[in-house]
Design an enzyme around this catalytic site. Structure first.
Site, PDB file in Angstrom:
ATOM      1  N   ARG A 179       0.853  -1.203   0.104  1.00 56.60           N
ATOM      2  CA  ARG A 179      -0.102   0.040   0.114  1.00 56.60           C
ATOM      3  C   ARG A 179       1.059   1.023   0.182  1.00 56.60           C
ATOM      4  O   ARG A 179       1.286   1.976  -0.863  1.00 56.60           O
ATOM      5  CB  ARG A 179      -0.925  -0.093   1.193  1.00 56.60           C
ATOM      6  CG  ARG A 179      -2.012   1.038   1.218  1.00 56.60           C
ATOM      7  CD  ARG A 179      -1.732   2.453   1.128  1.00 56.60           C
ATOM      8  NE  ARG A 179      -0.997   2.684   2.711  1.00 56.60           N
ATOM      9  CZ  ARG A 179      -0.750   3.871   3.010  1.00 56.60           C
ATOM     10  NH1 ARG A 179      -0.746   4.928   2.333  1.00 56.60           N
ATOM     11  NH2 ARG A 179      -0.168   4.106   4.339  1.00 56.60           N
ATOM     12  N   ASP A 180       1.420   1.414   1.138  1.00 59.16           N
ATOM     13  CA  ASP A 180       2.323   2.625   1.331  1.00 59.16           C
ATOM     14  C   ASP A 180       3.571   2.913   0.148  1.00 59.16           C
ATOM     15  O   ASP A 180       3.935   3.804  -0.416  1.00 59.16           O
ATOM     16  CB  ASP A 180       3.057   2.624   2.571  1.00 59.16           C
ATOM     17  CG  ASP A 180       3.474   4.025   2.980  1.00 59.16           C
ATOM     18  OD1 ASP A 180       3.828   4.968   2.087  1.00 59.16           O
ATOM     19  OD2 ASP A 180       3.713   4.272   4.236  1.00 59.16           O
ATOM     20  N   CYS A 190       6.316   9.805   1.765  1.00 58.62           N
ATOM     21  CA  CYS A 190       5.395  10.738   1.573  1.00 58.62           C
ATOM     22  C   CYS A 190       5.841  11.752   0.462  1.00 58.62           C
ATOM     23  O   CYS A 190       7.027  12.219   0.242  1.00 58.62           O
ATOM     24  CB  CYS A 190       5.379  11.629   2.889  1.00 58.62           C
ATOM     25  SG  CYS A 190       4.199  12.907   2.909  1.00 58.62           S
ATOM     26  N   HIS A 227       9.967   6.740   8.780  1.00 59.88           N
ATOM     27  CA  HIS A 227      10.622   6.871   7.296  1.00 59.88           C
ATOM     28  C   HIS A 227      12.070   7.245   7.520  1.00 59.88           C
ATOM     29  O   HIS A 227      12.504   7.540   8.781  1.00 59.88           O
ATOM     30  CB  HIS A 227       9.943   7.908   6.729  1.00 59.88           C
ATOM     31  CG  HIS A 227       8.513   7.768   5.981  1.00 59.88           C
ATOM     32  ND1 HIS A 227       8.077   8.195   5.024  1.00 59.88           N
ATOM     33  CD2 HIS A 227       7.699   6.890   6.477  1.00 59.88           C
ATOM     34  CE1 HIS A 227       6.933   7.781   5.044  1.00 59.88           C
ATOM     35  NE2 HIS A 227       6.670   7.055   5.811  1.00 59.88           N
ATOM     36  N   HIS A 286       5.696   4.187  12.888  1.00 58.06           N
ATOM     37  CA  HIS A 286       5.897   4.006  11.494  1.00 58.06           C
ATOM     38  C   HIS A 286       7.102   4.973  11.149  1.00 58.06           C
ATOM     39  O   HIS A 286       6.700   6.312  11.200  1.00 58.06           O
ATOM     40  CB  HIS A 286       4.617   4.505  10.881  1.00 58.06           C
ATOM     41  CG  HIS A 286       4.586   4.491   9.355  1.00 58.06           C
ATOM     42  ND1 HIS A 286       3.816   3.398   8.500  1.00 58.06           N
ATOM     43  CD2 HIS A 286       5.242   5.222   8.160  1.00 58.06           C
ATOM     44  CE1 HIS A 286       4.122   3.886   7.384  1.00 58.06           C
ATOM     45  NE2 HIS A 286       4.806   4.923   7.345  1.00 58.06           N
ATOM     46  N   ASN A 319      10.220   4.185   3.547  1.00 57.11           N
ATOM     47  CA  ASN A 319       9.934   3.816   4.602  1.00 57.11           C
ATOM     48  C   ASN A 319      11.206   3.179   5.277  1.00 57.11           C
ATOM     49  O   ASN A 319      12.189   3.041   4.374  1.00 57.11           O
ATOM     50  CB  ASN A 319       8.857   2.879   4.677  1.00 57.11           C
ATOM     51  CG  ASN A 319       7.583   3.456   4.596  1.00 57.11           C
ATOM     52  OD1 ASN A 319       6.941   3.997   5.082  1.00 57.11           O
ATOM     53  ND2 ASN A 319       6.968   3.418   3.094  1.00 57.11           N
TER      54      ASN A 319
END
Length: 311
Positions: free
Chosen positions: A18-19, A243, A212, A210, A252
């Site tokens: 997903r991300d 992002c 990065h 979470h 990430n």
């Protein structure tokens, strides 16, 4: 930093499908997404963020969310979660029989406007509608606090705002909270302070972090969160994702690098690193570009090499 309370077991939540894939310029075919989720399901990860029920115009690479969810083979013990941006997405998630949905709001007002096109108050109003829709579905609802450690437009966020968002999420009925370093601004001392604060204020609530790796502090932040008692981490195969509002972002923290580090430290994850590494290395072919991740490139610390022969 305070007293070390490192958990005995760490849970790895894979977010690459997903991300990671949402930012790719080239569409990854549906069968290949399904195959990747199925392969990840057999590696021992605790949770997989499979996709997002979002508008195909907003994120074209996830336009096949329904087909992917219908096509995967679910493994016992693995939680299959999806990101849901609104009530329409919640209805699709119910139809897909997901195990869990995740709602996201940036506590940096400017980032929420840029990313969600809404104020925080508008996001929370939407969350209330989603919670009403999910009532009685049997599907867990969790909430992510984006820009928890810093906003690219406003700078570092105060701890009180993180505590406010957490309490608001829990009052809405969410059963878990993720603190997101959305643009890679967190540093270990801040992570330690924030993670201890939320655990002290909300004992018994399952927290995830979470991170990065935008500025190379991702794994250091993992260790800080561990010392503060956090036992659940979002990671991404090959370190893909990130992002769009973080200039120069590298993505990430890598699943394989995180697992390798934790296992080297004697902290079990339940993840088979030897099963993860081929998947990480295969991303270069799948995406048509090089990806991050140190261990996939350099090998495990236990990999030995032949001694060079002298001429």
């Amino acid at each position: 930093m305070g007293t070390t309370t490192t958990p005995a077991r760490v849970f790895i939540n894979e977010v690459a499908t997903r991300d990671g894939l949402q930012n790719e310029k080239t569409f990854v075919p549906t069968p290949r997404k399904i195959a990747l989720v199925d392969a990840l399901s057999r590696t021992g990860v605790a949770k997989i963020e499979v996709t997002s029920f979002v508008s195909p115009k907003a994120i074209p690479n996830l336009r096949d969310a329904t087909e992917v969810m219908a096509g995967i083979t679910r493994q016992p013990g693995v939680v299959y979660t999806t990101l849901v941006p609104n009530n329409r997405g919640a209805l699709r998630a119910i139809e897909a029989k997901v195990d869990e949905i995740n709602l996201v709001m940036s506590i940096g007002e400017k980032h929420n406007l840029a990313n969600m096109r809404m104020t925080c108050d508008e996001s929370l109003a939407g969350f209330r509608d989603v919670m009403a829709t999910m009532a009685g579905s049997g599907i867990r609802v969790t909430g992510s606090i984006a820009t928890a450690f810093g906003c690219p437009f406003e700078g570092e966020q105060p701890l009180d705002r993180v505590l406010w968002a957490t309490e608001t999420y829990l009052n809405l009925g969410m059963v878990g909270v993720t603190l997101c370093d959305t643009v890679g601004m967190a540093h270990p001392r801040q992570v330690d302070r924030f993670c201890r604060a939320v655990r002290d204020r909300f004992p018994g609530v399952p927290f995830t972090v979470h991170f990065h790796d935008t500025r190379g502090m991702g794994l250091a932040n993992v260790m800080a969160a561990l010392d503060a008692g956090i036992d659940s981490f979002d990671t991404s195969l090959g370190g893909i994702g990130g992002c769009p509002y973080a200039p120069g972002a590298t993505g990430n923290i890598s699943t394989e690098d995180t697992v390798h580090m934790l296992e080297a430290c004697g902290i079990p994850t339940g993840v088979d690193l030897d099963a993860i590494l081929p998947l990480a290395r295969g991303l270069t072919t799948l995406l048509g570009r090089p990806v991050g991740g140190q261990v996939a490139r350099s090998g495990k610390r236990t990999d030995l090499h032949a001694f060079p022969q002298c001429a």
